[in-house]
Design a protein around this motif. Structure first.
Motif, PDB file in Angstrom:
ATOM      1  N   GLY A  89     -15.607 -10.955  11.780  1.00  0.00           N
ATOM      2  CA  GLY A  89     -16.282 -12.243  11.755  1.00  0.00           C
ATOM      3  C   GLY A  89     -17.738 -12.130  11.360  1.00  0.00           C
ATOM      4  O   GLY A  89     -18.445 -13.128  11.312  1.00  0.00           O
ATOM      5  N   THR A  90     -18.200 -10.925  11.076  1.00  0.00           N
ATOM      6  CA  THR A  90     -19.604 -10.729  10.714  1.00  0.00           C
ATOM      7  C   THR A  90     -19.726 -10.397   9.237  1.00  0.00           C
ATOM      8  O   THR A  90     -19.065  -9.479   8.753  1.00  0.00           O
ATOM      9  CB  THR A  90     -20.213  -9.569  11.531  1.00  0.00           C
ATOM     10  OG1 THR A  90     -19.842  -9.728  12.887  1.00  0.00           O
ATOM     11  CG2 THR A  90     -21.727  -9.567  11.426  1.00  0.00           C
ATOM     12  N   PHE A  91     -20.555 -11.151   8.530  1.00  0.00           N
ATOM     13  CA  PHE A  91     -20.776 -10.841   7.110  1.00  0.00           C
ATOM     14  C   PHE A  91     -22.202 -11.155   6.710  1.00  0.00           C
ATOM     15  O   PHE A  91     -22.490 -11.434   5.557  1.00  0.00           O
ATOM     16  CB  PHE A  91     -19.760 -11.578   6.228  1.00  0.00           C
ATOM     17  CG  PHE A  91     -19.554 -13.042   6.566  1.00  0.00           C
ATOM     18  CD1 PHE A  91     -18.810 -13.406   7.677  1.00  0.00           C
ATOM     19  CD2 PHE A  91     -20.090 -14.037   5.783  1.00  0.00           C
ATOM     20  CE1 PHE A  91     -18.621 -14.754   7.992  1.00  0.00           C
ATOM     21  CE2 PHE A  91     -19.907 -15.381   6.096  1.00  0.00           C
ATOM     22  CZ  PHE A  91     -19.168 -15.741   7.211  1.00  0.00           C
ATOM     23  N   LYS A  92     -23.116 -11.075   7.672  1.00  0.00           N
ATOM     24  CA  LYS A  92     -24.510 -11.425   7.396  1.00  0.00           C
ATOM     25  C   LYS A  92     -25.272 -10.279   6.749  1.00  0.00           C
ATOM     26  O   LYS A  92     -26.092 -10.521   5.861  1.00  0.00           O
ATOM     27  CB  LYS A  92     -25.199 -11.892   8.680  1.00  0.00           C
ATOM     28  CG  LYS A  92     -24.982 -10.971   9.896  1.00  0.00           C
ATOM     29  CD  LYS A  92     -26.237 -10.284  10.356  1.00  0.00           C
ATOM     30  CE  LYS A  92     -25.960  -9.273  11.431  1.00  0.00           C
ATOM     31  NZ  LYS A  92     -27.004  -8.275  11.569  1.00  0.00           N
ATOM     32  N   ASP A  93     -24.986  -9.028   7.141  1.00  0.00           N
ATOM     33  CA  ASP A  93     -25.674  -7.909   6.501  1.00  0.00           C
ATOM     34  C   ASP A  93     -25.250  -7.805   5.040  1.00  0.00           C
ATOM     35  O   ASP A  93     -26.034  -7.407   4.184  1.00  0.00           O
ATOM     36  CB  ASP A  93     -25.373  -6.591   7.222  1.00  0.00           C
ATOM     37  CG  ASP A  93     -26.030  -6.526   8.591  1.00  0.00           C
ATOM     38  OD1 ASP A  93     -26.985  -7.304   8.813  1.00  0.00           O
ATOM     39  OD2 ASP A  93     -25.599  -5.721   9.430  1.00  0.00           O
ATOM     40  N   SER A 243     -23.115 -15.599  11.306  1.00  0.00           N
ATOM     41  CA  SER A 243     -21.987 -15.721  10.380  1.00  0.00           C
ATOM     42  C   SER A 243     -20.983 -16.651  11.041  1.00  0.00           C
ATOM     43  O   SER A 243     -20.436 -16.302  12.080  1.00  0.00           O
ATOM     44  CB  SER A 243     -21.311 -14.376  10.138  1.00  0.00           C
ATOM     45  OG  SER A 243     -22.236 -13.319  10.054  1.00  0.00           O
ATOM     46  N   VAL A 244     -20.786 -17.807  10.480  1.00  0.00           N
ATOM     47  CA  VAL A 244     -19.850 -18.759  11.085  1.00  0.00           C
ATOM     48  C   VAL A 244     -18.575 -18.798  10.248  1.00  0.00           C
ATOM     49  O   VAL A 244     -18.630 -18.949   9.022  1.00  0.00           O
ATOM     50  CB  VAL A 244     -20.454 -20.176  11.180  1.00  0.00           C
ATOM     51  CG1 VAL A 244     -19.583 -21.064  12.062  1.00  0.00           C
ATOM     52  CG2 VAL A 244     -21.875 -20.132  11.714  1.00  0.00           C
ATOM     53  N   SER A 245     -17.438 -18.639  10.906  1.00  0.00           N
ATOM     54  CA  SER A 245     -16.165 -18.636  10.173  1.00  0.00           C
ATOM     55  C   SER A 245     -15.049 -19.134  11.070  1.00  0.00           C
ATOM     56  O   SER A 245     -15.279 -19.536  12.206  1.00  0.00           O
ATOM     57  CB  SER A 245     -15.848 -17.230   9.663  1.00  0.00           C
ATOM     58  OG  SER A 245     -15.636 -16.365  10.748  1.00  0.00           O
ATOM     59  N   GLY A 246     -13.839 -19.098  10.574  1.00  0.00           N
ATOM     60  CA  GLY A 246     -12.690 -19.596  11.325  1.00  0.00           C
ATOM     61  C   GLY A 246     -12.373 -21.020  10.910  1.00  0.00           C
ATOM     62  O   GLY A 246     -12.553 -21.384   9.745  1.00  0.00           O
ATOM     63  N   ASN A 247     -11.949 -21.832  11.880  1.00  0.00           N
ATOM     64  CA  ASN A 247     -11.511 -23.189  11.553  1.00  0.00           C
ATOM     65  C   ASN A 247     -12.683 -24.172  11.432  1.00  0.00           C
ATOM     66  O   ASN A 247     -12.746 -25.175  12.147  1.00  0.00           O
ATOM     67  CB  ASN A 247     -10.529 -23.701  12.617  1.00  0.00           C
ATOM     68  CG  ASN A 247      -9.292 -22.825  12.730  1.00  0.00           C
ATOM     69  OD1 ASN A 247      -8.949 -22.340  13.810  1.00  0.00           O
ATOM     70  ND2 ASN A 247      -8.624 -22.603  11.609  1.00  0.00           N
ATOM     71  N   GLY A 252     -20.033 -19.789   6.604  1.00  0.00           N
ATOM     72  CA  GLY A 252     -21.089 -19.117   5.850  1.00  0.00           C
ATOM     73  C   GLY A 252     -22.096 -18.432   6.745  1.00  0.00           C
ATOM     74  O   GLY A 252     -21.961 -18.427   7.974  1.00  0.00           O
ATOM     75  N   VAL A 253     -23.110 -17.841   6.093  1.00  0.00           N
ATOM     76  CA  VAL A 253     -24.200 -17.198   6.819  1.00  0.00           C
ATOM     77  C   VAL A 253     -25.367 -18.170   6.861  1.00  0.00           C
ATOM     78  O   VAL A 253     -25.734 -18.734   5.829  1.00  0.00           O
ATOM     79  CB  VAL A 253     -24.643 -15.896   6.110  1.00  0.00           C
ATOM     80  CG1 VAL A 253     -25.845 -15.285   6.807  1.00  0.00           C
ATOM     81  CG2 VAL A 253     -23.493 -14.903   6.067  1.00  0.00           C
ATOM     82  N   PHE A 254     -25.921 -18.379   8.044  1.00  0.00           N
ATOM     83  CA  PHE A 254     -27.059 -19.292   8.178  1.00  0.00           C
ATOM     84  C   PHE A 254     -28.198 -18.579   8.894  1.00  0.00           C
ATOM     85  O   PHE A 254     -27.964 -17.827   9.838  1.00  0.00           O
ATOM     86  CB  PHE A 254     -26.648 -20.539   8.971  1.00  0.00           C
ATOM     87  CG  PHE A 254     -25.457 -21.258   8.398  1.00  0.00           C
ATOM     88  CD1 PHE A 254     -25.584 -22.080   7.292  1.00  0.00           C
ATOM     89  CD2 PHE A 254     -24.192 -21.089   8.962  1.00  0.00           C
ATOM     90  CE1 PHE A 254     -24.480 -22.723   6.751  1.00  0.00           C
ATOM     91  CE2 PHE A 254     -23.079 -21.724   8.430  1.00  0.00           C
ATOM     92  CZ  PHE A 254     -23.218 -22.554   7.318  1.00  0.00           C
TER      93      PHE A 254
END
Lengths: 432, 155
Positions: A89-93, A243-247, A252-254
């Motif tokens: 669930g992390t994709f900010k880096d 990193s916000v994801s799921g339903n 996206g990354v904010f």
């Protein structure tokens, strides 16, 4: 409506990742230039004043860490940028690595000056192969332009960075496992103490910080620690990448200043739950993070405020699950992750993960009994107390928090029934 | 097995200090036709690095991206972690298995494709996502998935 504050991601997408010239024209490398005119201890002091906490998950005060390593009299010292972003669930880096690698390099170079190191590593997860090549290219151009290598910008500072690729092991995000992996070994966490700051790569003092942490440094030095500390809240300085994801409608990354509520993030920035569904729970901080319901969403993003609710910001991952998801099935998915990723060195983690998986699997198959369900808590407590490293200690968090929030749902599975119809058990029921 | 000149080249470019071992293994693996490290290749690397072969085995078996078992020309990685899970990644896997007529952990009879269920690779904003080589595809339905597979089939 809450808005992003882009002091960290402001350059993302605005320059060619390998162009020093474009980076400088945007205002890049001002931090390094300023740092090189300061005394190393003053640089460290700015970081201490900024109140920056490590962004990888542990939230250790960065300035304090730098200060301790700078006082160790043992050469060489290594600097490692932890780019092994493995928390699900992390994709900010990834955003920073792919779009603003120069800032990472600048932050590491400032650190090198502060603690007097000549060699740095960026350890990037194997899954980010494109990022590996981009970092290498960015380093090559920084070197060609005199921002890395021998006598950087005409000073006495020598510093070089190498990129090392991981090969798919979540546990390598743990500092000592990461050092083992850089040394070309299996990434099993070491027994601590000695700590990495004293005995790290090849037995030498090693400073390990996350990608996001290093990326915060140029701003802190350029604008001053006080300025940085004035952003966010009293207990959590600056901005954070989430990193916000799921339903959700708009994943996206904010980048947001601390103090914004989780509700503002999920419903404002990420657009709320998709398909007109209802939010069931949110998992924060990755697979090792807590799952909580709507009632906690008004908590601000703040280390202290969230800690009081037993929630850790962790990596800043926010995964939203709507009512169509089965809580038991989600717990099983999380535990299967840890079963796979446990290095197997200590018994509580290795066996605990296996036992939790077994019980959860029985639950979604409709073959578990109430006694086994009660064991979920006992085994989890034992893992948290007795595991050797953070992986095993945090692994059962999702199970425990899902169980406490959705006890009824767990017990329904003992009766052979799933209210969501999304796990194994319901399909069986539907056929009958 | 990777051709000798290619192996020499990879070792030459990366060097043989231990911090280059993982990168070397990854590159040797992707240079092989079926995405694996053969016994011969492992022996070659062990000798060049001056480390025992059992260390190479240990490292390969520890890291999930490395394999000593032949897989396929294209590995299709299907994410099973949280974000893809809640956006019904399981259905995506079923579709894929259905299209290719194989299960996860198997290769097609022509060895063109191999399906592997993997943990999060950071494409959560495109969930449910798959990865083929270094390319990521997200927000997939059956139609899009078929198109992508066909593209690799032709290539």
């Amino acid at each position: 409506m809450v808005e992003e504050l882009k002091i960290l991601t402001g350059y993302c997408g605005r320059y060619n990742y390998a162009s020093v010239k474009e980076y400088v024209s945007l205002g890049g490398y001002q931090g390094l230039k300023k740092a090189l005119a300061m005394k190393p201890e003053d640089v460290i002091n700015e970081v201490i004043v900024s109140n920056l906490m490590g962004r990888g998950g542990a939230a250790y005060p960065t300035g304090e860490k730098w200060d301790m390593i700078s006082r160790i009299d043992n050469d060489p010292k290594y600097i490692v940028c932890n780019a092994d972003e493995g928390e699900p669930g992390t994709f900010k880096d990834k955003k920073l690595i792919y779009n603003d690698p120069m800032k990472i390099i600048e932050g590491m170079t400032i650190a090198a000056y502060a603690i007097s190191s000549k060699k740095g590593y960026i350890y990037i997860r194997g899954e980010y192969r494109e990022g590996y090549y981009r970092l290498k290219e960015a380093i090559r151009s920084a070197k060609a332009a005199g921002y890395l290598g021998v006598s950087i910008l005409g000073t006495t500072l020598d510093f070089d960075i190498e990129v090392v690729s991981g090969a798919g092991a979540y546990v390598c995000g743990e500092n000592s496992a990461l050092c083992e992996s850089i040394e070309g070994k299996s990434g099993r966490p070491r027994l601590k103490p000695p700590y990495i700051k004293n005995v790290g790569i090849y037995g030498q003092p090693t400073l390990v910080n996350n990608v996001e942490t290093f990326s915060c440094i140029p701003y802190i030095i350029e604008k001053g620690g006080k300025n940085y500390a004035s952003i966010g809240t009293e207990s959590s300085a600056g901005t954070k990448l989430v990193s916000v994801s799921g339903n959700v409608k708009n994943p996206g990354v904010f980048e947001i200043p601390f103090g914004v509520t989780l509700r503002e993030i999920v419903y404002g920035l990420a657009g709320g739950v998709e398909d007109g569904n209802v939010l069931k729970f949110v998992q924060m901080g990755g697979a090792s993070g807590a799952c909580f319901t709507d009632s906690d969403l008004d908590t601000p993003l703040d280390y202290k405020a969230l800690r009081s609710k037993r929630i850790s910001i962790g990596s800043g991952a926010i995964v939203v699950a709507d009512q169509t998801n089965c809580a038991v099935d989600y717990a099983l998915m999380t535990m299967e992750f840890f079963l796979h990723e446990s290095c197997g060195k200590c018994t509580p983690c290795r066996e605990g993960n296996a036992q939790l998986c077994r019980i959860l699997k029985n639950l979604v198959l409709g073959t578990a009994n109430e006694k086994q369900v009660r064991h979920l808590e006992n085994i989890s407590q034992l893992m948290m107390k007795a595991s050797s490293c953070g992986l095993g200690k945090a692994a059962p968090t999702a199970v425990l928090t899902l169980y406490s929030n959705f006890k009824e749902e767990f017990l329904e599975h003992v009766e052979g029934y799933c209210r969501t119809g999304s796990c194994n058990i319901s399909r069986k029921k539907a056929v009958v | 097995m990777v051709e000798r000149y290619k192996l020499e080249e990879i070792v030459e470019i990366n060097g043989t200090t231990e911090d280059k071992l993982l990168t070397t293994l990854l590159e040797v693996q992707s240079a092989s036709e079926l995405n694996y490290i053969s016994q011969e290749d492992a022996e070659f690397i062990a000798e060049k690095f001056g480390i025992p072969l059992n260390r190479i085995y240990e490292v390969i078996s520890f890291y999930s991206m490395l394999s000593m078992k032949p897989r396929g020309k294209h590995i299709i990685e299907v994410c099973k972690s949280s974000a893809c899970h809640v956006r019904k990644g399981k259905n995506l896997l079923k579709m894929l298995e259905d299209i290719l007529g194989i299960k996860a952990g198997e290769a097609t009879s022509d060895n063109n494709f191999y399906i592997e269920e993997v943990n999060c690779f950071g494409a959560c904003d495109k969930a449910p996502a798959i990865k083929i080589g270094n390319d990521i595809y997200g927000n997939l339905d059956r139609k899009k998935l078929t198109e992508i597979i066909n593209r690799y089939w032709e290539a």
